[in-house]
Design an enzyme around this catalytic site. Structure first.
Site, short mmCIF file in Angstrom:
data_model
loop_
_atom_site.label_atom_id
_atom_site.label_comp_id
_atom_site.label_asym_id
_atom_site.label_seq_id
_atom_site.Cartn_x
_atom_site.Cartn_y
_atom_site.Cartn_z
N GLN A 1 -29.54 -18.11 -30.57
CA GLN A 1 -29.75 -18.67 -29.23
C GLN A 1 -29.92 -17.59 -28.17
OE1 GLN A 1 -26.19 -21.35 -29.81
NE2 GLN A 1 -27.43 -22.65 -28.48
N CYS B 1 -26.40 -29.32 -27.04
CA CYS B 1 -26.74 -27.94 -27.40
C CYS B 1 -27.17 -27.19 -26.14
CB CYS B 1 -27.87 -27.94 -28.43
SG CYS B 1 -28.35 -26.28 -28.96
N LEU B 2 -26.68 -25.97 -25.99
CA LEU B 2 -27.06 -25.17 -24.83
C LEU B 2 -28.56 -24.86 -24.85
CD1 LEU B 2 -24.03 -22.71 -24.82
CD2 LEU B 2 -24.44 -24.63 -23.26
N HIS C 1 -28.30 -23.30 -36.49
CA HIS C 1 -29.06 -22.39 -35.61
C HIS C 1 -29.49 -21.14 -36.37
CE1 HIS C 1 -29.03 -24.07 -31.57
NE2 HIS C 1 -27.72 -24.25 -31.55
N GLY D 1 -19.58 -23.33 -28.58
CA GLY D 1 -20.08 -22.49 -29.66
C GLY D 1 -21.36 -21.80 -29.23
N HIS E 1 -23.24 -27.08 -36.74
CA HIS E 1 -24.29 -26.98 -35.72
C HIS E 1 -24.72 -25.51 -35.56
CE1 HIS E 1 -25.79 -28.11 -31.50
NE2 HIS E 1 -25.75 -26.80 -31.44
N GLU E 2 -23.74 -24.59 -35.52
CA GLU E 2 -24.05 -23.16 -35.33
C GLU E 2 -24.73 -22.57 -36.56
OE1 GLU E 2 -23.89 -22.54 -32.43
OE2 GLU E 2 -22.30 -23.85 -31.72
O1 GNR Z 1 -21.27 -26.61 -26.26
C1 GNR Z 1 -21.64 -27.25 -27.26
N1 GNR Z 1 -21.09 -28.46 -27.49
C2 GNR Z 1 -21.27 -29.16 -28.67
C3 GNR Z 1 -20.85 -30.48 -28.68
C4 GNR Z 1 -20.98 -31.24 -29.83
C5 GNR Z 1 -21.51 -30.66 -30.95
C6 GNR Z 1 -21.94 -29.35 -30.95
C7 GNR Z 1 -21.81 -28.60 -29.81
S1 GNR Z 1 -22.31 -26.93 -29.81
C8 GNR Z 1 -22.70 -26.71 -28.13
C9 GNR Z 1 -23.02 -25.25 -27.84
C10 GNR Z 1 -24.25 -24.88 -28.63
O2 GNR Z 1 -25.35 -25.21 -28.35
N2 GNR Z 1 -24.05 -24.17 -29.70
O3 GNR Z 1 -25.08 -23.86 -30.48
NI NI Z 2 -26.59 -25.36 -30.14
#
Ligand code: GNR
Ligand code: NI
Length: 182
Positions: free
Chosen positions: A51, A91-92, A137, A46, A133-134
């Protein structure tokens, strides 16, 4: 298409609240294509516009095994949630950190597609986790905000140390660089 740089915690720009997307134009489609390419290259499941330092309410995801099911959510809102589940998140923008986070197990999301067409979808499992999660952000929130202050501080110090080492390592020429070029 272009790979976009990803902001990393504790960059204060990750705390920006995104504004609604209002123009469903060619620039938006280009941004979506760039975000998908950046997400796949990372690799991640995601990516939120926040980001990549674009403070608009849009996110992309692909939770399929084959990585050929891109999903695009513009102006997403969670309209219903059900159940609770703990799962490990990464998270990236917080590289190499993985921690358990509790989220709704199922969510119903209302959003628009890239042409501005509204749709609703029910998500569960990894897709539900990723979408929450997104959407966090887009509100300037990171998964590390669910951890204790002590844990978050430890993560911040580790990432700042790694960043310092990366920067000084890149500035320093390799020991035998001059011998090689001559
Ligand atoms: O790549 C991602 N893997 C992930 C794994 C578990 C829960 C959420 C994520 S999102 C993350 C990519 C990211 O940082 N998206 O904002
Ligand atoms: Ni993230």
């Amino acid at each position: 298409m272009a790979l976009l740089p990803i902001l990393e915690f504790p960059d204060p720009r990750l705390r920006t609240r995104a504004e609604p997307v209002q123009q469903f134009d060619a620039a938006l489609k280009r941004l979506i294509a760039d975000m998908l390419q950046t997400m796949y290259a990372a690799p991640g499941i995601g990516l939120a516009a926040t980001q990549v330092n674009v403070h608009r309410r849009l996110l992309v995801m692909d939770v399929s095994a084959e990585k050929h099911q891109p999903q695009v959510y513009i102006n997403p809102e969670i309209v219903a949630r059900d159940g609770l589940e703990v799962s490990e998140e990464g998270c990236l923008s917080v590289p190499n950190v993985f921690e358990q986070v509790e989220r709704a197990a199922r969510v119903q999301v209302r959003a628009q597609d890239q042409d501005g067409e509204p749709f609703e979808r029910e998500l569960e499992g990894l897709a539900a986790v990723c979408l929450q999660h997104e959407i966090d952000h887009l509100a300037g929130k990171l998964f590390v905000d669910y951890l204790s202050g002590l844990k978050r501080e430890r993560i911040r110090r580790k990432l700042e140390k790694e960043r310092r080492e990366r920067v000084s390592g890149a500035a320093k020429p390799a020991a035998h660089a001059s011998a090689r070029v001559i």
